[in-house]
Design an enzyme around this catalytic site. Structure first.
Site, PDB file in Angstrom:
ATOM      1  N   LYS A 117     -20.045   4.323 -11.435  1.00  0.00           N
ATOM      2  CA  LYS A 117     -18.605   4.073 -11.429  1.00  0.00           C
ATOM      3  C   LYS A 117     -18.322   2.712 -10.784  1.00  0.00           C
ATOM      4  O   LYS A 117     -19.213   2.086 -10.201  1.00  0.00           O
ATOM      5  CB  LYS A 117     -17.884   5.179 -10.668  1.00  0.00           C
ATOM      6  CG  LYS A 117     -18.294   5.317  -9.199  1.00  0.00           C
ATOM      7  CD  LYS A 117     -17.556   6.447  -8.523  1.00  0.00           C
ATOM      8  CE  LYS A 117     -17.959   6.546  -7.054  1.00  0.00           C
ATOM      9  NZ  LYS A 117     -17.187   7.556  -6.316  1.00  0.00           N
ATOM     10  N   MET A 126      -9.073 -19.627  -1.795  1.00  0.00           N
ATOM     11  CA  MET A 126      -9.096 -18.738  -2.951  1.00  0.00           C
ATOM     12  C   MET A 126     -10.349 -18.947  -3.796  1.00  0.00           C
ATOM     13  O   MET A 126     -10.976 -17.980  -4.252  1.00  0.00           O
ATOM     14  CB  MET A 126      -7.858 -18.947  -3.819  1.00  0.00           C
ATOM     15  CG  MET A 126      -7.817 -18.018  -5.043  1.00  0.00           C
ATOM     16  SD  MET A 126      -6.371 -18.251  -6.070  1.00  0.00           S
ATOM     17  CE  MET A 126      -5.100 -17.574  -5.019  1.00  0.00           C
ATOM     18  N   ARG A 178     -10.554  16.387  -0.005  1.00  0.00           N
ATOM     19  CA  ARG A 178     -10.038  15.338  -0.871  1.00  0.00           C
ATOM     20  C   ARG A 178      -9.619  15.967  -2.194  1.00  0.00           C
ATOM     21  O   ARG A 178      -8.438  16.026  -2.520  1.00  0.00           O
ATOM     22  CB  ARG A 178     -11.104  14.254  -1.066  1.00  0.00           C
ATOM     23  CG  ARG A 178     -10.647  13.060  -1.876  1.00  0.00           C
ATOM     24  CD  ARG A 178     -11.699  11.954  -1.863  1.00  0.00           C
ATOM     25  NE  ARG A 178     -12.993  12.413  -2.369  1.00  0.00           N
ATOM     26  CZ  ARG A 178     -14.081  11.642  -2.406  1.00  0.00           C
ATOM     27  NH1 ARG A 178     -14.030  10.401  -1.954  1.00  0.00           N
ATOM     28  NH2 ARG A 178     -15.216  12.107  -2.884  1.00  0.00           N
ATOM     29  N   TYR A 203      -7.409 -24.929   5.543  1.00  0.00           N
ATOM     30  CA  TYR A 203      -6.033 -24.563   5.822  1.00  0.00           C
ATOM     31  C   TYR A 203      -5.822 -24.291   7.306  1.00  0.00           C
ATOM     32  O   TYR A 203      -6.673 -23.683   7.974  1.00  0.00           O
ATOM     33  CB  TYR A 203      -5.645 -23.311   5.035  1.00  0.00           C
ATOM     34  CG  TYR A 203      -5.462 -23.550   3.552  1.00  0.00           C
ATOM     35  CD1 TYR A 203      -4.447 -24.391   3.083  1.00  0.00           C
ATOM     36  CD2 TYR A 203      -6.293 -22.936   2.624  1.00  0.00           C
ATOM     37  CE1 TYR A 203      -4.270 -24.612   1.723  1.00  0.00           C
ATOM     38  CE2 TYR A 203      -6.126 -23.142   1.265  1.00  0.00           C
ATOM     39  CZ  TYR A 203      -5.118 -23.992   0.815  1.00  0.00           C
ATOM     40  OH  TYR A 203      -4.947 -24.209  -0.523  1.00  0.00           O
TER      41      TYR A 203
END
Length: 823
Positions: free
Chosen positions: A492, A767, A590, A718
Site C-alpha cells: 500500500k 521547496m 481503530r 530564507y
C-alpha cells in the site's frame, strides 16, 4: 554448451529413473522463471529453508521441461505423462555431483576466488584483463553458493581455456563441496572480514575454513600483509604461494602507493624490475582488488605492459541493472557495461520479470566472445532471444550484422547498424512506443550515449529502489517462518514509496502468497500491471464494489454496516462465494469487529451464505515494545477465541493472521497461518532473530546544482537562518520539501552523504532545493548526495524528524524519479 544423455546423468548421480530417459540435456535449472530451453533442461527440485522445488515441478513441465531430479515423485506426476523423474536421496547433492563430474572432464586451468569481500570485483576485473587473449568461463554475477557454484561450473565447455569462479561460505563445513566442483588450480584469497560472521567463532576460524578451497591448488595468491590470511596460509601444509605486499620477499613488492584526487600511483618491484603506473581508483578496496589482479597476471606471465595498460582502462564493475522510465511510455534497462552471454542471460531474465507490456526490444552490440564472428555464439544469442520472447532486435556492430538471417529465421524483427554513431543518426526516424527495452553492449560501443537519448529526462532527484535488497529482506523474513506459514506483503501507499507495480512484480516473482493495498485503485493498478496474486484491499468504498469483482480483489470487512451493504450488492448482482477478510479489533481500537460481536457476525455470514471468509486478522498495537508484551499476549488470546467462535458459527476454517513486521520478529508463537510483512521489507539495517541483517531498499539521492564560497558573516537561505562564522563552502543540491525532504532537517539537524563524507544541511530547506556545508569535502557540480540509503539509514532520518520510517518513506514526492536496480 556440452550435451549429455539423460541416461548417462542418471548413472552419475545414482538415480532411480521413472519414465523414458531418452533425452539430451544441455541446461540445468532450479528455477521455473529462468528456463531457457525446456526440452533440453534438467530441472532440480531443491529443498531450502524457505521453499521446496517439488512444488514447482508441474510449472516447469508446463514450460516445456520433461526431465526432473526429485527426492520423491511429485503429487501431480500423473498430469505429466511425458516426464522422466530421476529420484535421488538429496537433489542438491545430486546437482553438486553432476557439476563435479562435468568439471572433471576438462583439463584446464581454473582460478578459484574466496574471501570476505571483493570476490566478484576481482573476478570481473580479471576477465577484463585476460579475455582478449584467452576464452574464459566465469561465474555469472556472484553465483558463489552451494547452488550457484554448480550452475556456474556447468557453463564450462569445449571453448573454455580458463575458468574463474567464486566460492562463498556462510558456515563451517561448506567449502569442501565447493572445492570438489571448482577444482581450482590457482587460488586467490582476497581478504578476511566480518561478512557472514554469525556462524563462525572468530575471523581465524573463518579463514581456516575458506582456505580449504585451495587444498589441491598449484598456487595461492594473497596479500602477505594481511596477518590473519598469512598466518592461516603458513599453518596449512602443502600450499605454494605467490604473494604481494609491502614486505620483503613478496613476489610483487609494493614500494609506494600515493593517492591523487582522481587516481592512485603505484610503485612496485617484481624480480628487481621496477614499475610505476596509475590505477583509476582511490578507495582502498579498489586498490586492493587491482593488486590481486596484477599479481595474478604476473603469475600467469602476461606481458607487464599489457597488464598495466589493461589496469589503466579498468572500469568500475557495475553490479546492478537499472530499470528506468524511457521516452514514449517505454521502460529501459541500461546494462551497457559488458556483453557476454552470461550477463546477457541475466539481463534478459530481468527484462522479462519487470516488463510493463509484451513489447520487448533488445538493442545488442557484438558479443564479447565473438571477436572472430563465431556463428555458434550467435546461435546461442538467437536461442536466448527466442526463449526471452523478444519481439524486436536492433543489432549494432559489424560482427552481429553477419548473422541477421539467424534472427529473422526465428521471427525476430531485426534491424542492423554498423556502429553506435550510425544508430544514433537513425534514431529520429525510429519508433519506440510502450516498449520494454534492454540496452546491452560491450564497453567499446559506448551505449551510454543511446541511454541518454532514450531515458525520460525528468527531475534529477532520484529514489533508487534496490530490488536485490528487497529479495534479500524477503528471504530473511521467510527464514523466520515455518514452511506452512503463508506470507502477505503490504504494498500500500505506493509500496511504501518504492513503487507499487515494480515491487509487486518482484514479490510475485518470489512466490509470496498475498498482497495488501489500501484502496481499490491501488489494486486495479496492480492487476493492470499483470499481478495475478491474491490482493486484499483494506479500505473499500461502496462506489468501488463493482470493481472488486471485475479485478478479482478481496475486501477487508470491519463492521456490520459494511458487511450488510456489501452483501446486498452481491445479492443484487448475482455474485456468490465472494471472498472477504474479517478484521477483528482486539485492542487497537481503530477498525474491526469486537470480540463480543463475533458470534453475531458468524451467524449473519452463515445465514447470508454468499460471502466466504478467506481470512480473519487483527492488528497488534505494540508488538515491537517489550514493555507491552502482556498486552500483545492479551490481544492474541482474544483473537484466537474470536476466531474459534467465528469458525463455530460459519462451519469452516480460514486463514488466521495477527503478526505485523514486529510480530514476525518478536512473537513467533503467533505466526499462525499467515503473517503480514510491511516496513521491515523496505527499511533495512535491522538484525533479525535468525542472525541476518536486512538491507536498506531505498536510496534517496540528489545532485549538486551549484557551489559557492562564502566569507565570514555571509548568510544562507530564507530568513538567513545560517550565518558563516568562517570561510565556508556551500553546495546547493536539487531536493526540497516538495520532494519529501522534511523542513525540520534544516539548520544543522540533518545530514547528507557526499563523496565519502557527511555534510550538514544548513539554513532552511526550500521547496525544491537545500544547501549543505561542504567545507573540507571535495565536491563538484553534478556530484551525487545521498539523503538516506546505505550510508544514512532512513530510521536515523526519521528519528531526527521525530517521526517513524513509514512517514519518511511514504512522503517521497511523486515527481522524484524512481530508478529500479538489481545487483
Amino acid at each position: 554448451m556440452k550435451t549429455y544423455d539423460l541416461s548417462y546423468i542418471s548413472g552419475i548421480i545414482h538415480a532411480k529413473a521413472v519414465g523414458n530417459t531418452n533425452f539430451k540435456i544441455t541446461y540445468l535449472s532450479n528455477d521455473t522463471r529462468r528456463i531457457i530451453d525446456g526440452l533440453n533442461t534438467l530441472f532440480f527440485a531443491l529443498k531450502t529453508n524457505t521453499n521446496d522445488g517439488h512444488k514447482f515441478v508441474l510449472s516447469a513441465y508446463n514450460n516445456g521441461v520433461r526431465c526432473f531430479v526429485v527426492e520423491h515423485l511429485p503429487d501431480k506426476a500423473a498430469e505429466m505423462p511425458e516426464a522422466c523423474f530421476l529420484i535421488v536421496e538429496n537433489s542438491l547433492t545430486a546437482l553438486q555431483i553432476l557439476a563435479t563430474a562435468h568439471r572433471s572432464s576438462f583439463n584446464i586451468p581454473v582460478i578459484g576466488i574466496t574471501g570476505s569481500n571483493g570476490k566478484t570485483i576481482v573476478k570481473e576485473w580479471l576477465y577484463q584483463l585476460l579475455h582478449r587473449r584467452i576464452e574464459i568461463t566465469r561465474s555469472p554475477k556472484s553465483y558463489n553458493s552451494q547452488i550457484g557454484v554448480p550452475l556456474s561450473v556447468w557453463n564450462i565447455d569445449s571453448n573454455t581455456r580458463l575458468g574463474i569462479f567464486e566460492a562463498g561460505i556462510s558456515m563451517p563445513g561448506e567449502m569442501a563441496a565447493l572445492e570438489k566442483m571448482i577444482q581450482p588450480t590457482i587460488g586467490i584469497f582476497t581478504n578476511i572480514g566480518e561478512a557472514h560472521q554469525q556462524h563462525f567463532t572468530s575471523l581465524e576460524q573463518k579463514a581456516s575454513e575458506k582456505i580449504k578451497l585451495f587444498a589441491h591448488s598449484d598456487i595461492i595468491i594473497f596479500n602477505r600483509d594481511n596477518e590473519i590470511i598469512n598466518k592461516t596460509v603458513s599453518e596449512t601444509t602443502g600450499l605454494n604461494t605467490f604473494t604481494w605486499g609491502y614486505q620483503e620477499g613478496c613476489d610483487v613488492r609494493i614500494l609506494s602507493i600515493y593517492k591523487h584526487a582522481q587516481n592512485t600511483t603505484v610503485h612496485i618491484n617484481i624480480h628487481s624490475d621496477h614499475h610505476r603506473f596509475e590505477i583509476p581508483f582511490i578507495d582502498d578496496a579498489s586498490i586492493e582488488n587491482v593488486l590481486h589482479c596484477l599479481a595474478t597476471c604476473v603469475y600467469l606471465k602476461q606481458e607487464m605492459n599489457e597488464t598495466i595498460e589493461g589496469i589503466q582502462q579498468l572500469k568500475p564493475v557495475e553490479m546492478r541493472l537499472f530499470w528506468k522510465k524511457a521516452i514514449h511510455n517505454s521502460y529501459l534497462i541500461n546494462d551497457s557495461y559488458s556483453n557476454d552471454l552470461n550477463s546477457f542471460k541475466i539481463a534478459l531474465d530481468y527484462l522479462y520479470q519487470q516488463r510493463q507490456s509484451n513489447k520487448l526490444t533488445v538493442i545488442l552490440s557484438d558479443v564479447t566472445e565473438s571477436s572472430t564472428g563465431n556463428k555458434a555464439i550467435y546461435e546461442q544469442v538467437v536461442r536466448l532471444l527466442k526463449d526471452g520472447r523478444i519481439n524486436r532486435l536492433i543489432a549494432i556492430g559489424e560482427q552481429i550484422a553477419r548473422f541477421r538471417s539467424l534472427f529473422e529465421n526465428e521471427g525476430i524483427s531485426t534491424s542492423e547498424y554498423p556502429s553506435t554513431e550510425a544508430f544514433i543518426q537513425a534514431l529520429p526516424g525510429l519508433t519506440f512506443n510502450n516498449e520494454n527495452i534492454l540496452l546491452k553492449g560491450a564497453r567499446r560501443f559506448r551505449f551510454e550515449r543511446i541511454a541518454n537519448i532514450l531515458e525520460l529526462q525528468t527531475h534529477e532527484t532520484t529514489l533508487e529502489i534496490n530490488l536485490t535488497a528487497i529479495t534479500h529482506n524477503l528471504k530473511a523474513y521467510k527464514n523466520l517462518l515455518k514452511p506452512s506459514t503463508r506470507l502477505m506483503v503490504m504494498v500500500k501507499a505506493y509500496g511504501y514509496g518504492s513503487g507499487d507495480a515494480e515491487v509487486a512484480k518482484l514479490l510475485q516473482f518470489n512466490h509470496v502468497d498475498y498482497l495488501t493495498v489500501a484502496y481499490i485503485d491501488e489494486g486495479i493498478a496492480l492487476r493492470k500491471a499483470g499481478i495475478t496474486l491474491p490482493i486484499m484491499v483494506l479500505n473499500v468504498e461502496e462506489s468501488g464494489y463493482n470493481q472488486l469483482e471485475q479485478y478479482n480483489l478481496e475486501p477487508e470487512i470491519f463492521s456490520f454496516h459494511q458487511l450488510n451493504n456489501f452483501y446486498s450488492y452481491c445479492l443484487q448482482n448475482g455474485i456468490t462465494q465472494q471472498g472477504i477478510h474479517i478484521k477483528l479489533d482486539t485492542g487497537m481500537h481503530r477498525l474491526g469487529f469486537l470480540p463480543e460481536e463475533t458470534e453475531a457476525l458468524g451467524k449473519k455470514i452463515q445465514e447470508q451464505n454468499i460471502l466466504f471468509v478467506k481470512s480473519a486478522f487483527t492488528h497488534f498495537a505494540a508488538s515491537e515494545d517489550p514493555d507491552e508484551d502482556d498486552f500483545t499476549h492479551l490481544q492474541a488470546d482474544l483473537f484466537i477465541k474470536s476466531c474459534n467462535t467465528l469458525e463455530e458459527q460459519i462451519g469452516y476454517s480460514f486463514i488466521k493472521h495477527c503478526c505485523n513486521t514486529a510480530g514476525i520478529e518478536r512473537h513467533p508463537q503467533y505466526h499462525m497461518g499467515m503473517v503480514r510483512l510491511g516496513v521491515g521489507l523496505y527499511e533495512g539495517n535491522k538484525k533479525l532473530p535468525g542472525g541476518e541483517t536486512t538491507i536498506p531498499v531505498g536510496s534517496l539521492k540528489a545532485t549538486v546544482a551549484q557551489i559557492k564560497h562564502l566569507q565570514e558573516g555571509d548568510t544562507v537561505g530564507y530568513n538567513r537562518r545560517f550565518k558563516a562564522t568562517k570561510p565556508t563552502n556551500v553546495a546547493t543540491i536539487r531536493i526540497g520539501y516538495a520532494d519529501g525532504l522534511r523542513r525540520s532537517l534544516g539548520n544543522n539537524v540533518g545530514e547528507v552523504f557526499i563523496n565519502n563524507h557527511r555534510a550538514p544541511i544548513i539554513g532552511s530547506v526550500c521547496m525544491d532545493m537545500c544547501m549543505i556545508d561542504i567545507t573540507n569535502i571535495p565536491a563538484n557540480v553534478g556530484d551525487t548526495a545521498e539523503i538516506f540509503g546505505m550510508h544514512i539509514p532512513v530510521k536515523e532520518v526519521a528519528q531526527k524528524c521525530q517521526t517513524i520510517s513509514y512517514e519518511i518513506l511514504t512522503g517521497i514526492g511523486q515527481r522524484v524519479k524512481r530508478v529500479y536496480i538489481e545487483e
